[in-house]
Design an enzyme around this catalytic site. Structure first.
Site, PDB file in Angstrom:
ATOM      1  N   HIS A 140       0.834  -1.204   0.000  1.00  0.00           N
ATOM      2  CA  HIS A 140       0.000   0.000   0.000  1.00  0.00           C
ATOM      3  C   HIS A 140       0.870   1.256   0.000  1.00  0.00           C
ATOM      4  O   HIS A 140       0.644   2.183  -0.794  1.00  0.00           O
ATOM      5  CB  HIS A 140      -0.908  -0.013   1.230  1.00  0.00           C
ATOM      6  CG  HIS A 140      -1.701   1.242   1.428  1.00  0.00           C
ATOM      7  ND1 HIS A 140      -3.018   1.361   1.022  1.00  0.00           N
ATOM      8  CD2 HIS A 140      -1.370   2.433   1.992  1.00  0.00           C
ATOM      9  CE1 HIS A 140      -3.455   2.585   1.327  1.00  0.00           C
ATOM     10  NE2 HIS A 140      -2.463   3.247   1.913  1.00  0.00           N
ATOM     11  N   GLU A 141       1.869   1.292   0.878  1.00  0.00           N
ATOM     12  CA  GLU A 141       2.707   2.485   0.982  1.00  0.00           C
ATOM     13  C   GLU A 141       3.583   2.667  -0.259  1.00  0.00           C
ATOM     14  O   GLU A 141       3.763   3.789  -0.739  1.00  0.00           O
ATOM     15  CB  GLU A 141       3.567   2.417   2.251  1.00  0.00           C
ATOM     16  CG  GLU A 141       2.764   2.358   3.539  1.00  0.00           C
ATOM     17  CD  GLU A 141       1.788   3.511   3.703  1.00  0.00           C
ATOM     18  OE1 GLU A 141       2.056   4.608   3.160  1.00  0.00           O
ATOM     19  OE2 GLU A 141       0.747   3.336   4.355  1.00  0.00           O
ATOM     20  N   HIS A 144       1.615   4.274  -3.066  1.00  0.00           N
ATOM     21  CA  HIS A 144       1.522   5.735  -3.021  1.00  0.00           C
ATOM     22  C   HIS A 144       2.694   6.368  -3.769  1.00  0.00           C
ATOM     23  O   HIS A 144       2.524   7.336  -4.512  1.00  0.00           O
ATOM     24  CB  HIS A 144       1.532   6.227  -1.572  1.00  0.00           C
ATOM     25  CG  HIS A 144       0.211   6.170  -0.885  1.00  0.00           C
ATOM     26  ND1 HIS A 144      -0.939   6.746  -1.404  1.00  0.00           N
ATOM     27  CD2 HIS A 144      -0.157   5.626   0.309  1.00  0.00           C
ATOM     28  CE1 HIS A 144      -1.952   6.558  -0.576  1.00  0.00           C
ATOM     29  NE2 HIS A 144      -1.495   5.875   0.477  1.00  0.00           N
ATOM     30  N   GLU A 197      -6.160   6.725  -1.547  1.00  0.00           N
ATOM     31  CA  GLU A 197      -6.051   5.621  -0.595  1.00  0.00           C
ATOM     32  C   GLU A 197      -6.629   4.329  -1.179  1.00  0.00           C
ATOM     33  O   GLU A 197      -6.047   3.255  -1.030  1.00  0.00           O
ATOM     34  CB  GLU A 197      -6.767   5.974   0.715  1.00  0.00           C
ATOM     35  CG  GLU A 197      -6.106   7.085   1.516  1.00  0.00           C
ATOM     36  CD  GLU A 197      -4.739   6.695   2.051  1.00  0.00           C
ATOM     37  OE1 GLU A 197      -4.437   5.490   2.152  1.00  0.00           O
ATOM     38  OE2 GLU A 197      -3.956   7.606   2.375  1.00  0.00           O
TER      39      GLU A 197
END
Length: 267
Positions: A140-141, A144, A197
């Protein structure tokens, strides 16, 4: 990356997203707003701020040494995920990836532009994450950074505050971007949108699956997060999707990534 060494990328990973878009998640192209800010400048700013964060942690005796078991674990997981990053962003091929662990009760982790990753001990210990769940957080990070959400937020801020079209004609987009970054953009304090997100959730699922980590761990991760944040505000008061909504979105996309996970396990 400290302790990782050079990442060797196979030819299949160099083909770019068009080669496998039909058997993964679909999130569309990067925002045009990101083009208003030079990627090189954002990544250099990220490097500077990352080093400052590590230095502060070191001064507080909170920076984990290279042989810390949890840091060794994080770097091992990153080694499996990083080779799949370049399909989402060709620049990732040349990033100087780093993974570090900071001693703090914060339930947090992040990846700055340029592949600068940090985890806090709080997220590992409080949520008791297994490797698949760590991969969900890390994916997820990293997503980004790959989708250039920080660069996009800077571009949107500039467009909102000063009128990007007019100033682009007067100054040139690159010069505009330098002005925004030179103004002291703090990457760790940037707030991503709900759509950012959600996009990071889905791209993260795929990164984890292609790396041989069970993407269903994204569901258990957010169930654990929900249990820790029972007093969280409703979705319309937060920039983050509500836990039940992001879980539903991930469940909807599991059929797209489970075959990738099964194939990765075989190979």
């Amino acid at each position: 990356m400290r302790g990782l060494g050079p990442v060797v990328l196979g030819m299949a990973l160099l083909a770019g997203p068009a080669a496998w878009a039909r058997d993964g998640v679909e999130v569309g192209g990067n925002s045009a707003f990101s083009k208003l800010v030079p990627a090189e400048s954002v990544e250099q700013t990220a490097k500077t701020q990352y080093l400052q964060t590590l230095q502060q942690a070191k001064q507080q005796n909170a920076l984990a040494p290279a042989d810390h078991p949890q840091l060794v674990r994080l770097r091992r997981i990153a080694q499996r995920i990083i080779p799949h990053a370049t399909a989402w962003n060709p620049r990732a091929r040349d990033w100087q990836w780093e993974v570090n662990l900071i001693g703090s009760q914060q339930i947090n982790a992040w990846c700055m532009p340029g592949g600068k990753i940090a985890f806090y001990t709080g997220i590992l210990e409080t949520l008791k994450l297994n490797d698949d769940e760590v991969a969900a957080v890390m994916g997820h990070e990293i997503a980004h950074a790959l989708r250039e959400h920080a660069r996009e937020r800077m571009g949107k801020s500039m467009a909102t505050n000063v009128g990007a079209n007019l100033l682009s004609q007067l100054l040139g987009a690159g010069e505009l971007g330098q002005t925004v970054i030179g103004g002291g953009a703090q990457l760790l304090s940037l707030q991503f949108s709900r759509s950012d997100e959600t996009e990071a959730d889905l791209v993260g699922l795929e990164l984890a699956a292609r790396s041989g980590f069970d993407p269903r761990a994204g569901i258990t991760l957010w169930q654990k997060m929900g249990a820790q944040n029972k007093g969280a505000p409703p979705q319309w008061l937060s920039t983050h999707p509500a836990g039940k909504n992001r879980i539903a979105e991930m469940e909807k996309n599991l059929p797209r990534v489970m075959p990738l996970y099964e194939q990765a396990k075989k190979s």
